[in-house]
Write a protein that holds these residues in place. Structure first.
Motif, PDB file in Angstrom:
ATOM      1  N   VAL A  49      -6.172   9.363   1.394  1.00 33.87           N
ATOM      2  CA  VAL A  49      -6.432   8.469   0.267  1.00 33.87           C
ATOM      3  C   VAL A  49      -5.254   7.500   0.199  1.00 33.87           C
ATOM      4  CG1 VAL A  49      -6.723   8.304  -2.237  1.00 33.87           C
ATOM      5  CG2 VAL A  49      -7.593  10.308  -0.997  1.00 33.87           C
ATOM      6  N   VAL A  50      -5.550   6.221   0.259  1.00 39.77           N
ATOM      7  CA  VAL A  50      -4.464   5.246   0.136  1.00 39.77           C
ATOM      8  C   VAL A  50      -4.584   4.517  -1.196  1.00 39.77           C
ATOM      9  CG1 VAL A  50      -4.198   4.879   2.613  1.00 39.77           C
ATOM     10  CG2 VAL A  50      -5.747   3.406   1.325  1.00 39.77           C
ATOM     11  N   ALA A  51      -3.428   4.092  -1.718  1.00 38.17           N
ATOM     12  CA  ALA A  51      -3.425   3.364  -2.989  1.00 38.17           C
ATOM     13  C   ALA A  51      -2.885   1.956  -2.763  1.00 38.17           C
ATOM     14  CB  ALA A  51      -2.546   4.091  -3.997  1.00 38.17           C
ATOM     15  N   ALA A  64       0.831  -1.195   0.000  1.00 40.27           N
ATOM     16  CA  ALA A  64       0.000   0.000   0.000  1.00 40.27           C
ATOM     17  C   ALA A  64       0.876   1.260   0.000  1.00 40.27           C
ATOM     18  CB  ALA A  64      -0.902  -0.006   1.232  1.00 40.27           C
ATOM     19  N   VAL A  65       0.318   2.323  -0.507  1.00 36.50           N
ATOM     20  CA  VAL A  65       1.015   3.616  -0.561  1.00 36.50           C
ATOM     21  C   VAL A  65       0.123   4.650   0.115  1.00 36.50           C
ATOM     22  CG1 VAL A  65       1.793   5.445  -2.146  1.00 36.50           C
ATOM     23  CG2 VAL A  65       2.128   3.037  -2.762  1.00 36.50           C
ATOM     24  N   LEU A  66       0.728   5.514   0.920  1.00 37.33           N
ATOM     25  CA  LEU A  66      -0.063   6.605   1.509  1.00 37.33           C
ATOM     26  C   LEU A  66       0.130   7.823   0.627  1.00 37.33           C
ATOM     27  CD1 LEU A  66      -1.801   7.054   4.091  1.00 37.33           C
ATOM     28  CD2 LEU A  66       0.147   8.263   5.028  1.00 37.33           C
ATOM     29  N   THR A  67      -0.928   8.201  -0.099  1.00 35.89           N
ATOM     30  CA  THR A  67      -0.781   9.334  -1.019  1.00 35.89           C
ATOM     31  C   THR A  67      -0.748  10.632  -0.205  1.00 35.89           C
ATOM     32  OG1 THR A  67      -3.105   9.873  -1.319  1.00 35.89           O
ATOM     33  CG2 THR A  67      -2.237   8.068  -2.649  1.00 35.89           C
ATOM     34  N   ASN A  68      -0.383  11.673  -0.893  1.00 33.42           N
ATOM     35  CA  ASN A  68      -0.278  12.964  -0.204  1.00 33.42           C
ATOM     36  C   ASN A  68      -1.595  13.730  -0.298  1.00 33.42           C
ATOM     37  OD1 ASN A  68       1.196  14.653   1.311  1.00 33.42           O
ATOM     38  ND2 ASN A  68       2.332  15.594  -0.382  1.00 33.42           N
ATOM     39  N   THR A  69      -2.678  12.987  -0.550  1.00 32.72           N
ATOM     40  CA  THR A  69      -3.966  13.626  -0.789  1.00 32.72           C
ATOM     41  C   THR A  69      -4.961  13.226   0.292  1.00 32.72           C
ATOM     42  OG1 THR A  69      -3.560  13.416  -3.120  1.00 32.72           O
ATOM     43  CG2 THR A  69      -5.835  13.811  -2.498  1.00 32.72           C
ATOM     44  N   LYS A  70      -5.803  14.170   0.685  1.00 30.14           N
ATOM     45  CA  LYS A  70      -6.943  13.815   1.530  1.00 30.14           C
ATOM     46  C   LYS A  70      -8.197  13.980   0.700  1.00 30.14           C
ATOM     47  CE  LYS A  70      -5.186  14.199   6.137  1.00 30.14           C
ATOM     48  NZ  LYS A  70      -5.491  14.569   7.507  1.00 30.14           N
ATOM     49  N   SER A  71      -9.245  13.294   1.075  1.00 35.86           N
ATOM     50  CA  SER A  71     -10.461  13.403   0.266  1.00 35.86           C
ATOM     51  C   SER A  71     -11.696  13.311   1.165  1.00 35.86           C
ATOM     52  CB  SER A  71     -10.440  12.330  -0.823  1.00 35.86           C
ATOM     53  OG  SER A  71     -11.493  11.445  -0.678  1.00 35.86           O
ATOM     54  N   VAL A  72     -12.798  13.804   0.611  1.00 33.33           N
ATOM     55  CA  VAL A  72     -14.041  13.835   1.392  1.00 33.33           C
ATOM     56  C   VAL A  72     -14.654  12.442   1.450  1.00 33.33           C
ATOM     57  CG1 VAL A  72     -16.382  14.787   1.489  1.00 33.33           C
ATOM     58  CG2 VAL A  72     -14.478  16.204   0.714  1.00 33.33           C
ATOM     59  N   GLY A  73     -15.196  12.108   2.602  1.00 31.94           N
ATOM     60  CA  GLY A  73     -15.903  10.844   2.747  1.00 31.94           C
ATOM     61  C   GLY A  73     -17.093  11.039   3.657  1.00 31.94           C
ATOM     62  N   HIS A 114     -12.074  -8.581  -8.095  1.00 34.22           N
ATOM     63  CA  HIS A 114     -12.785  -7.464  -7.470  1.00 34.22           C
ATOM     64  C   HIS A 114     -13.298  -7.794  -6.077  1.00 34.22           C
ATOM     65  CE1 HIS A 114     -12.844  -3.990 -10.096  1.00 34.22           C
ATOM     66  NE2 HIS A 114     -12.608  -4.869 -11.048  1.00 34.22           N
ATOM     67  N   LYS A 115     -13.592  -9.080  -5.862  1.00 38.65           N
ATOM     68  CA  LYS A 115     -14.053  -9.481  -4.525  1.00 38.65           C
ATOM     69  C   LYS A 115     -12.949  -9.224  -3.516  1.00 38.65           C
ATOM     70  CE  LYS A 115     -17.307 -13.174  -5.317  1.00 38.65           C
ATOM     71  NZ  LYS A 115     -17.227 -14.545  -5.761  1.00 38.65           N
ATOM     72  N   LEU A 116     -11.713  -9.578  -3.902  1.00 37.06           N
ATOM     73  CA  LEU A 116     -10.561  -9.382  -3.004  1.00 37.06           C
ATOM     74  C   LEU A 116     -10.351  -7.884  -2.750  1.00 37.06           C
ATOM     75  CD1 LEU A 116      -7.087 -11.112  -3.426  1.00 37.06           C
ATOM     76  CD2 LEU A 116      -7.285  -8.740  -2.728  1.00 37.06           C
ATOM     77  N   LEU A 117     -10.390  -7.102  -3.845  1.00 38.26           N
ATOM     78  CA  LEU A 117     -10.170  -5.657  -3.708  1.00 38.26           C
ATOM     79  C   LEU A 117     -11.252  -5.029  -2.832  1.00 38.26           C
ATOM     80  CD1 LEU A 117      -9.119  -4.795  -7.364  1.00 38.26           C
ATOM     81  CD2 LEU A 117      -7.686  -4.679  -5.313  1.00 38.26           C
ATOM     82  N   SER A 118     -12.468  -5.486  -3.044  1.00 36.81           N
ATOM     83  CA  SER A 118     -13.580  -4.937  -2.279  1.00 36.81           C
ATOM     84  C   SER A 118     -13.435  -5.279  -0.793  1.00 36.81           C
ATOM     85  CB  SER A 118     -14.875  -5.499  -2.869  1.00 36.81           C
ATOM     86  OG  SER A 118     -15.932  -5.159  -2.057  1.00 36.81           O
ATOM     87  N   ALA A 119     -13.030  -6.530  -0.510  1.00 40.61           N
ATOM     88  CA  ALA A 119     -12.845  -6.936   0.896  1.00 40.61           C
ATOM     89  C   ALA A 119     -11.746  -6.095   1.546  1.00 40.61           C
ATOM     90  CB  ALA A 119     -12.492  -8.413   0.964  1.00 40.61           C
ATOM     91  N   ALA A 120     -10.664  -5.869   0.812  1.00 42.50           N
ATOM     92  CA  ALA A 120      -9.555  -5.081   1.360  1.00 42.50           C
ATOM     93  C   ALA A 120     -10.018  -3.646   1.619  1.00 42.50           C
ATOM     94  CB  ALA A 120      -8.369  -5.102   0.404  1.00 42.50           C
ATOM     95  N   SER A 121     -10.724  -3.081   0.634  1.00 34.61           N
ATOM     96  CA  SER A 121     -11.175  -1.697   0.766  1.00 34.61           C
ATOM     97  C   SER A 121     -12.114  -1.534   1.968  1.00 34.61           C
ATOM     98  CB  SER A 121     -11.873  -1.280  -0.536  1.00 34.61           C
ATOM     99  OG  SER A 121     -12.583  -0.093  -0.334  1.00 34.61           O
ATOM    100  N   LYS A 122     -13.058  -2.482   2.100  1.00 32.87           N
ATOM    101  CA  LYS A 122     -14.015  -2.402   3.218  1.00 32.87           C
ATOM    102  C   LYS A 122     -13.290  -2.470   4.548  1.00 32.87           C
ATOM    103  CE  LYS A 122     -18.491  -3.737   1.578  1.00 32.87           C
ATOM    104  NZ  LYS A 122     -18.546  -4.623   0.409  1.00 32.87           N
ATOM    105  N   ARG A 123     -12.359  -3.439   4.645  1.00 30.33           N
ATOM    106  CA  ARG A 123     -11.648  -3.581   5.919  1.00 30.33           C
ATOM    107  C   ARG A 123     -10.825  -2.325   6.233  1.00 30.33           C
ATOM    108  NH1 ARG A 123      -7.940  -8.460   7.018  1.00 30.33           N
ATOM    109  NH2 ARG A 123      -7.661  -7.172   8.873  1.00 30.33           N
ATOM    110  N   VAL A 131      -9.938   4.403  -0.910  1.00 32.86           N
ATOM    111  CA  VAL A 131      -8.931   3.421  -1.329  1.00 32.86           C
ATOM    112  C   VAL A 131      -8.961   3.344  -2.850  1.00 32.86           C
ATOM    113  CG1 VAL A 131      -8.220   0.996  -1.184  1.00 32.86           C
ATOM    114  CG2 VAL A 131      -9.358   2.083   0.776  1.00 32.86           C
ATOM    115  N   VAL A 132      -7.805   3.474  -3.496  1.00 30.00           N
ATOM    116  CA  VAL A 132      -7.763   3.331  -4.961  1.00 30.00           C
ATOM    117  C   VAL A 132      -6.782   2.208  -5.317  1.00 30.00           C
ATOM    118  CG1 VAL A 132      -8.318   5.742  -5.405  1.00 30.00           C
ATOM    119  CG2 VAL A 132      -5.921   5.069  -5.254  1.00 30.00           C
TER     120      VAL A 132
END
Ligand code: XMP
Length: 510
Positions: free
Chosen positions: A454-456, A434-443, A475-484, A495-496
């Motif tokens: 925002v993490v990549a 994972a990478v920690l981007t230098n960006t924040k975003s609305v959620g 996509h199931k794996l990506l979705s599980a990671a993003s949710k967690r 998460v991107v």
């Protein structure tokens, strides 16, 4: 102990190590030397076969690297690959020229020989091509054994055991590549397969004991594959005379420092861990440029390691230099050691006596180092560890590195790796993180608006890290990671997933 040797003569080919490694995987020793190696030196090595690599030049230009014509009269089988095949043709009276269009990528190779070739598969197959020049006329006595729509793809003269292929059998993109090497090495060069890793290990242990005597050896142990296997060999050879210093710069992944310590603290050698997170973080304060981060982390590493070295007072320095380091720095003259030192330990003093270096892996390719690690009973997950950059997470945090960001990234990275690790071993990417981007975003979490990191996520599949495909994770794996990640880590709002190959991108973001 003299193994039968296949000599790989290098003409600037980017795949020379893959060639030498493919031969060793068959149990036959190989070494890489410059294409300009004098014929007398070649004879002295007594190779049972010679392979000429590819290269970026055109053989018909005066300035291009050549080999001695006598090479083809030694009565030793020769296989020319790409530029190597063109060179063979050019020197032996054939004709090589530029084509209107090049062939780059996977191409259908059509079996052309009416009779059975001694080296080529007896069927059509797909192979990797990367050339514009090609053979226009073969030298007399040669047969064409395969073609593509655009070029002569394989030639041979079985009377004098000379063979050429325009494609690259050493890459994974060529089906039957292994078969071609097998045919060359065993059927044509008559190899017996006498190269064994176990023999290498016992020989190295003997060499280390002879060199070191009863003196002390110091090793910088990072927990990477090379330094870990190096430590395990040195432990077997000289045990208590070894001190390993593990500088924990604080940029390791979650619990990684403790894991490394738990593996090595039970060995015979003395294991010293230096926890230096605060010291490194202070040095990186306000630093946003990744190259500066790399430099600072490297310099600070030397300082910490030097301070510890003085306390140990060792006469020898161990290093996990491996064969590609030796080849890439131009040979066996010792310069390689210095270059590795610059990369990993950070540098040796100019007047350092290179005889005081102990480098038990300098004859091995990475896959052989891993195999040796297994033989030495290092844990599987250490031996098959994915690459991790020396400066660690400091270059996976865009912008300034802070303790808060480090902790967030460690947690995100751990979750992503846990999810990917559920895949069966053969399906896993070559590197994922994972990478920690230098960006924040609305959620929006609950009923509240958030403004957070925002993490990549990055996952790549490759055999050599020079080029990579992004891994098509499910996509199931990506979705599980993003949710967690968004559920378990309060300060992440988005998460991107990185869908760029290398090139044009690099593996790391910085
Ligand atoms: P790139 O980003 O250059 O990465 O495509 C290729 C491989 O090299 C690793 N890498 C590094 N390793 N120090 C290292 O020890 C570094 O500064 C560094 N930068 C990239 C990267 O993780 C990948 O495996």
């Amino acid at each position: 102990m003299q193994n039968q040797t296949i000599l790989v003569l290098d003409f600037g080919g980017q795949y020379k190590e893959l060639i030498a490694s493919a031969v060793r995987e068959l149990g036959v020793f190989s070494m890489i030397k410059p294409g300009s190696m004098p014929i007398e030196d070649i004879k002295a090595l007594k190779p049972i076969g010679i392979i000429l690599t590819g290269g970026p030049n055109s053989v018909y230009l005066n300035s291009s690297p050549k080999c001695d014509k006598a090479l083809f009269e030694l009565n030793i089988p020769v296989l020319g690959i790409c530029y190597g095949m063109q060179l063979m043709c050019h020197i032996l009276g054939g004709e090589v020229g530029s084509s209107i269009k090049g062939e780059y990528g996977k191409v259908l190779i059509k079996n052309e020989s009416a009779r059975n070739s001694k080296i080529m598969p007896s069927r059509d197959f797909i192979a990797l091509m990367s050339h514009r020049d090609s053979v226009k006329k073969v030298p007399s006595g040669f047969d064409i054994t395969a073609v593509t729509d655009d070029c002569i793809a394989a030639i041979e003269n079985t009377d004098i055991n000379l063979f050429g292929v325009q494609f690259h059998p050493e890459t994974k993109d060529t089906s039957f590549g292994k078969e071609i090497f097998k045919n060359f090495v065993f059927d044509i060069c008559k190899a017996t397969g006498d190269y064994k890793l176990g023999d290498y290990l016992s020989e190295e242990i003997k060499n280390i004991r002879e060199k070191v005597g009863n003196k002390k050896v110091l090793l910088a142990l990072s927990g990477g594959v090379d330094s870990s296997v190096c430590a395990a060999i040195l432990d077997k050879a000289i045990g208590k005379q070894l001190t390993c210093v593990f500088v924990d710069h604080g940029f390791m992944r979650k619990n990684e420092g403790d894991w490394i310590e738990s593996i090595f603290k039970n060995y015979n050698f003395k294991f010293i861990r230096i926890n230096a997170e605060d010291r490194f973080l202070k040095k990186l304060k306000d630093i946003t440029c990744s190259e500066q981060k790399r430099k600072i982390v490297g310099q600070e590493f030397i300082k910490v390691f030097d301070e510890e070295s003085k306390k140990v007072n060792a006469e020898f320095l161990g290093q996990g230099t491996i064969y590609p380091d030796v080849v890439e720095s131009g040979g066996e003259d010792g310069k390689s050691a210095v270059i590795k030192a610059h990369h990993n330990v950070g540098g040796l003093p100019d007047d350092f006596d290179l005889n005081r270096l102990v480098e038990p892996l300098r004859g091995l390719f990475k896959n052989e180092v891993r195999a040796l690690g297994k033989k030495l009973k290092l844990p599987k997950n250490l031996v098959h560890r994915q690459p991790f950059p020396g400066p660690g997470l400091s270059i996976r945090i865009m912008g300034e590195v802070t303790k808060e960001k480090l902790d967030v990234l460690r947690d995100v990275d751990a979750i992503f790796r846990q999810e990917v690790d559920k895949l069966t071993p053969g399906k896993k990417p070559s590197q994922y993180f994972a990478v920690l981007t230098n960006t924040k975003s609305v959620g929006v979490k609950g009923d509240a608006r958030t403004y957070d990191f925002v993490v990549a996520l990055r996952a790549v599949t490759t055999s050599d890290f020079m080029t990579c495909d992004y891994t098509r994770l499910d996509h199931k794996l990506l979705s599980a990671a993003s949710k967690r990640i968004t559920n378990e880590i309060a300060s992440v709002s988005r998460v991107v997933f990185d869908i760029t190959d290398k090139p044009p991108s690099t593996v790391e973001w910085e």
